[in-house]
Scaffold this active site. Sequence first.
Site, PDB file in Angstrom:
ATOM      1  N   HIS A 135     -17.549   2.676   1.040  1.00  0.00           N
ATOM      2  CA  HIS A 135     -17.099   1.422   1.664  1.00  0.00           C
ATOM      3  C   HIS A 135     -17.455   1.387   3.151  1.00  0.00           C
ATOM      4  CE1 HIS A 135     -14.131  -1.632   3.087  1.00  0.00           C
ATOM      5  NE2 HIS A 135     -14.522  -2.199   1.964  1.00  0.00           N
TER       6      HIS A 135
ATOM      7  N   ASP B 225       0.794  -1.253   0.000  1.00  0.00           N
ATOM      8  CA  ASP B 225       0.000   0.000   0.000  1.00  0.00           C
ATOM      9  C   ASP B 225       0.822   1.299   0.000  1.00  0.00           C
ATOM     10  OD1 ASP B 225      -1.937  -1.941   0.255  1.00  0.00           O
ATOM     11  OD2 ASP B 225      -2.783  -1.219   2.132  1.00  0.00           O
TER      12      ASP B 225
ATOM     13  N   HIS C 198     -10.743   6.857   1.915  1.00  0.00           N
ATOM     14  CA  HIS C 198      -9.382   6.769   1.366  1.00  0.00           C
ATOM     15  C   HIS C 198      -9.329   5.711   0.277  1.00  0.00           C
ATOM     16  CE1 HIS C 198      -9.551   3.499   4.284  1.00  0.00           C
ATOM     17  NE2 HIS C 198      -8.639   2.892   3.539  1.00  0.00           N
TER      18      HIS C 198
ATOM     19  N   ASP D 184      -4.618  -0.824  -1.795  1.00  0.00           N
ATOM     20  CA  ASP D 184      -5.899  -0.670  -1.107  1.00  0.00           C
ATOM     21  C   ASP D 184      -6.859  -0.053  -2.132  1.00  0.00           C
ATOM     22  OD1 ASP D 184      -6.818  -1.219   1.593  1.00  0.00           O
ATOM     23  OD2 ASP D 184      -7.027   0.939   1.928  1.00  0.00           O
TER      24      ASP D 184
ATOM     25  N   CYS E  57      -1.857  -2.834   7.685  1.00  0.00           N
ATOM     26  CA  CYS E  57      -1.750  -3.752   6.548  1.00  0.00           C
ATOM     27  C   CYS E  57      -0.459  -4.565   6.537  1.00  0.00           C
ATOM     28  CB  CYS E  57      -1.970  -3.001   5.250  1.00  0.00           C
ATOM     29  SG  CYS E  57      -3.702  -2.462   5.112  1.00  0.00           S
TER      30      CYS E  57
ATOM     31  N   LYS F 147      -7.109  -5.002  -2.954  1.00  0.00           N
ATOM     32  CA  LYS F 147      -7.832  -5.542  -1.796  1.00  0.00           C
ATOM     33  C   LYS F 147      -8.745  -4.476  -1.203  1.00  0.00           C
ATOM     34  CE  LYS F 147      -3.991  -4.390   1.246  1.00  0.00           C
ATOM     35  NZ  LYS F 147      -4.707  -3.379   2.041  1.00  0.00           N
TER      36      LYS F 147
ATOM     37  N   HIS G 296     -10.845   0.682  -2.540  1.00  0.00           N
ATOM     38  CA  HIS G 296     -12.212   0.643  -2.017  1.00  0.00           C
ATOM     39  C   HIS G 296     -13.219   1.312  -2.953  1.00  0.00           C
ATOM     40  CE1 HIS G 296     -10.547  -0.619   1.786  1.00  0.00           C
ATOM     41  NE2 HIS G 296      -9.919   0.522   2.017  1.00  0.00           N
TER      42      HIS G 296
HETATM   43  C1  VGL Z   1      -4.631   0.580   5.734  1.00  0.00           C
HETATM   44  C2  VGL Z   1      -6.212   1.463   7.124  1.00  0.00           C
HETATM   45  C3  VGL Z   1      -7.183   1.324   6.160  1.00  0.00           C
HETATM   46  C4  VGL Z   1      -3.208   0.191   5.527  1.00  0.00           C
HETATM   47  C5  VGL Z   1      -5.596   0.431   4.744  1.00  0.00           C
HETATM   48  O1  VGL Z   1      -2.755   0.143   4.362  1.00  0.00           O
HETATM   49  O2  VGL Z   1      -2.511  -0.062   6.545  1.00  0.00           O
HETATM   50  N1  VGL Z   1      -4.959   1.081   6.919  1.00  0.00           N
HETATM   51  N2  VGL Z   1      -6.873   0.812   4.969  1.00  0.00           N
HETATM   52 ZN    ZN Z   2      -8.315   0.867   3.449  1.00  0.00          ZN
END
Ligand code: VGL
Ligand code: ZN
Length: 198
Positions: free
Chosen positions: A53, A9, A82, A47, A152, A107, A49
Amino acid sequence: MSYALIVIDVQNDFCPGGALAVAGGDEIVTGINTLMADAAAVILTQDWHPAGHSSFASSHKERAPYDMIDMDYGPQVLWPDHCIQGSTGAAFHKNLDTDRADMIVRKGFRPHVDSYSAFFENDHSTPTGLEGYLKTRNLTNLVMVGLATDFCVNFSAVDAAKLGFTVEVRTDLCRGIDLDGSMKAATDGMTAAGVTLT
Ligand code: VGL
Ligand code: ZN
């Protein structure tokens, strides 16, 4: 030893100026690119979404970012909106060498379940397919880097160790969010799962 590099990410929304900025998130990009040179395979996660979401605070009445709620699958932190599919925030950091990637795993695209781990969604049972990809390519040694250390990266590293992979997390090439002691919990959890932290 030969390793697959899993880059978690490294997206604009997790870098300074982004919707869910992680302090120093952009500082790790150059070092990650360097590590790609010796990797047997490079896998990026993204990431990804849909708008609205269920992990977004804005999708719940009278909830604020960083509140906790109970989902069908257990407790869930609510986040600012986000990494919305196709947005600039969801794009990789512009200096990340995405050309080097063999595989990109997206994901968090199911509206009702979040996905921190690169292997399973937050219900801990819906697979992303990454396990099969790595195993069919005989990639058993993993080096993980990216954002965020305590979400993550942590969930991905622990799942990988449970699945039988040898896992090293390069903590110098990760940055964390640190909500209510989540950095310490993540470090302890990864160590208990047999992940090597360097
Ligand atoms: C993440 C919060 C929400 C991450 C992703 O990449 O750690 N954290 N979505
Ligand atoms: Zn996320």
